[in-house]
Design a protein around this motif. Structure first.
Motif, PDB file in Angstrom:
ATOM      1  N   CYS A  18      26.148   7.089  13.921  1.00  0.00           N
ATOM      2  CA  CYS A  18      27.404   7.758  14.212  1.00  0.00           C
ATOM      3  C   CYS A  18      27.396   9.174  13.648  1.00  0.00           C
ATOM      4  O   CYS A  18      26.997   9.387  12.508  1.00  0.00           O
ATOM      5  CB  CYS A  18      28.548   6.971  13.593  1.00  0.00           C
ATOM      6  SG  CYS A  18      30.126   7.745  13.933  1.00  0.00           S
ATOM      7  N   CYS A  56      34.394  10.080  10.500  1.00  0.00           N
ATOM      8  CA  CYS A  56      35.789   9.815  10.144  1.00  0.00           C
ATOM      9  C   CYS A  56      35.826   9.774   8.616  1.00  0.00           C
ATOM     10  O   CYS A  56      34.905   9.229   7.988  1.00  0.00           O
ATOM     11  CB  CYS A  56      36.241   8.478  10.721  1.00  0.00           C
ATOM     12  SG  CYS A  56      36.097   8.432  12.519  1.00  0.00           S
ATOM     13  N   CYS A  96      35.071   6.465   6.531  1.00  0.00           N
ATOM     14  CA  CYS A  96      34.053   5.519   7.011  1.00  0.00           C
ATOM     15  C   CYS A  96      32.646   5.752   6.469  1.00  0.00           C
ATOM     16  O   CYS A  96      32.176   6.889   6.392  1.00  0.00           O
ATOM     17  CB  CYS A  96      34.030   5.574   8.534  1.00  0.00           C
ATOM     18  SG  CYS A  96      32.938   4.376   9.284  1.00  0.00           S
TER      19      CYS A  96
HETATM   20 FE1  SF4 Z   1      31.877   6.600  13.244  1.00  0.00          FE
HETATM   21 FE2  SF4 Z   1      33.076   5.111  11.433  1.00  0.00          FE
HETATM   22 FE3  SF4 Z   1      34.462   6.890  12.782  1.00  0.00          FE
HETATM   23 FE4  SF4 Z   1      33.554   4.706  13.993  1.00  0.00          FE
HETATM   24  S1  SF4 Z   1      35.065   4.766  12.384  1.00  0.00           S
HETATM   25  S2  SF4 Z   1      33.507   6.814  14.783  1.00  0.00           S
HETATM   26  S3  SF4 Z   1      31.618   4.417  12.954  1.00  0.00           S
HETATM   27  S4  SF4 Z   1      32.784   7.359  11.381  1.00  0.00           S
END
Ligand code: SF4
Ligand code: SAH
Ligand code: F3S
Length: 462
Positions: A180, A184, A187
């Motif tokens: 990814c 975010c 995360c």
């Molecule tokens: Fe990436 Fe985590 Fe955001 Fe999903 S929640 S897009 S895995 S950073």
């Protein structure tokens, strides 16, 4: 442990007793897929799987780092396994302990420092080195495998044998994308799974054909951001997930396709068109939003507003009116006020989710969210979660109740818990219980829904 007696013939060496591996999986579907692949690779090295940890020569924990609770569970489990290892040692035998998955990637050798009984730490990007790592452990010594080159990322473990696929049933996962780049602020995934990479069309098609050849009827494509998948198509053009789904639908035997998890920013026109035009693509979409407040979405670095998301959901519903929508939510992100939370409740009512997952915000080491100001009180988080889950449960009940009296198609997956019943899966993922005379495992049959349970359906064959 029950030792199998070695078979000895006159002039042959005794056959070695097969070693047993116990794999425990935490976290998301990709860990389920990875655990299967690790078991397959170890099978090629002579290991047989066991469901009983006490019987194992090798225990592998495939771990999840997403919330503190998930990560801490691993250490309490490791305490129990250490006791087992000590008992073994007293009998003069060995038990190898391995930690795989996202905690392994995030914490590396720190795991061995905290739990010295652990022999092996292996991250998700290095599973192709697992058999070799186990041999090195057996030769004596601790092994930590978390470093990888980007081009290694899809150096996948060998595909499972036909018999193994068959033993896992008529549905299967297939990883097409990993990692990814969205970052975010709450995360850990960008740190544990690395940057976004896509498997090639040829690799994916080959694996899907192999699954179909072994009797798999439904394939779920996996990725942390599965709709960020792209690759060069046989036509020389850059394909996205929409085009890939059309290609996979051509494979004889594959009747149903699904994918998870997607990000709102990567829902492109071709993918929405696939929902409209591809009958094999099931009318179900898991599209996490996390919050209904623009202020919080911004702080989370989601890079979309609540209105963007609602507009997208409208377009998808227009393309496929019977689609079931599902999402993920976090309550109590730093700075979340009662007003922000009310926006989330409002969004839930507007979308009308058929299913959803919701969590209390858990600060994760190394993520920007952890060092933000205005952390929300645990009691407030709990109280908001209860209210959110009540709203989601109402929406979910509305959805399943709307199916009563309808004729739906189910893919029969397995015998039911009670004699005389079989369990299939609706297009919208609800387990559907039917009389066993309705058909055999792998059949797709039409049934009429006459009752509902908590996200399950009861139906009669037509
Ligand atoms: Fe990436 Fe985590 Fe955001 Fe999903 S929640 S897009 S895995 S950073
Ligand atoms: N890649 C997926 C989700 C990965 S994690 C996506 O982008 O949607 C699955 C879910 O766990 C997330 O959607 C989020 O709701 C939740 N989650 C992630 N980090 C979290 C944290 N620190 N605290 C609480 N929930 C979290
Ligand atoms: Fe958990 Fe890693 Fe999946 S952190 S949710 S196992 S990607």
């Amino acid at each position: 442990m029950n030792q199998v007696a070695p078979i000895i013939t006159a002039d042959a060496e005794p056959l070695p007793t097969p070693k047993k591996v116990f794999v425990k999986t935490y976290g998301c579907q990709m860990n389920v897929y990875d655990s299967q692949r690790m078991s397959d690779a170890l099978a090629a090295d002579g290991y047989v799987g066991t469901e009983v940890m006490e019987d194992a020569d090798l225990v592998l924990l495939n771990t999840c780092h997403i919330r503190e609770k998930a990560a801490e569970k691993v250490y309490s489990e490791l305490g129990r396994i250490r006791d087992l290892k000590n008992e073994r040692r007293a009998e003069g035998r060995n038990l190898v302990i391995g930690v795989a998955g996202c905690v392994a990637q995030a914490e590396g050798e720190e795991i061995i420092r905290r739990a010295p009984a652990v022999d092996l730490v292996i991250g998700p990007q290095t599973y192709h080195r697992l058999p070799d790592a186990i041999r090195r452990v057996r030769a004596g010594g601790k092994v930590v495998e978390t470093e990888y080159a980007l081009e290694d990322k899809f150096e996948h473990l060998p595909a499972p044998a036909r018999k193994v696929v068959q033993s896992r049933g008529v549905t299967a996962f297939l990883t097409v994308q990993e990692g990814c780049d969205k970052f975010c602020t709450f995360c850990v995934v960008p740190y544990t799974r690395g940057s976004e990479t896509s498997r090639s069309v040829a690799q994916i098609v080959a694996e899907a054909e192999q699954l179909a050849g072994a009797g798999v009827r439904e394939v779920t494509l996996l990725g942390q951001n599965v709709n960020a998948w792209h690759g060069e198509g046989p036509d020389g053009r850059d394909w996205g997930l929409g085009q890939l789904l059309f290609r996979l639908a051509e494979i004889p035997g594959i009747a149903r396709l699904r994918y998870t998890t997607s990000h709102p920013r990567d829902m492109d026109d071709a993918l929405i068109a696939a929902h409209r035009d591809l009958p094999q693509l099931m009318p179900y979409l898991h599209l996490p939003v996390q919050s209904g407040s623009d202020r919080i979405l911004k702080a989370m670095n989601r890079r979309h507003t609540a209105a963007d998301y609602l507009h997208l959901m409208d377009r998808i519903r227009t393309a496929r009116p019977d689609i079931a929508l599902s999402g993920d939510f976090i309550v109590g992100f730093p700075g979340e006020t009662e007003e922000d939370f009310a926006d989330t409740l409002q969004l839930v009512r507007e979308v009308g989710y058929a299913l959803a997952f919701s969590f209390k915000y858990s600060p994760r080491p190394g993520t920007p969210g952890a060092s933000m100001k205005d952390h929300v009180d645990e009691a407030v988080k709990t109280e908001r979660l209860v209210r959110l889950q009540a709203a989601l449960a109402e929406e979910q009940a509305k959805f399943v109740n709307s199916l009563i009296g309808k004729t739906i198609s189910v893919l029969i997956e397995k015998p039911g818990r009670q004699a005389g019943q079989i369990v299939g899966r609706s297009p919208w993922l609800q387990p559907t219980i039917v009389d066993e005379s309705a058909g055999r495992i792998g059949d797709i049959i039409d049934v009429r829904v006459h009752g509902t349970g908590y996200n399950s359906l009861f139906a009669d064959p037509i």
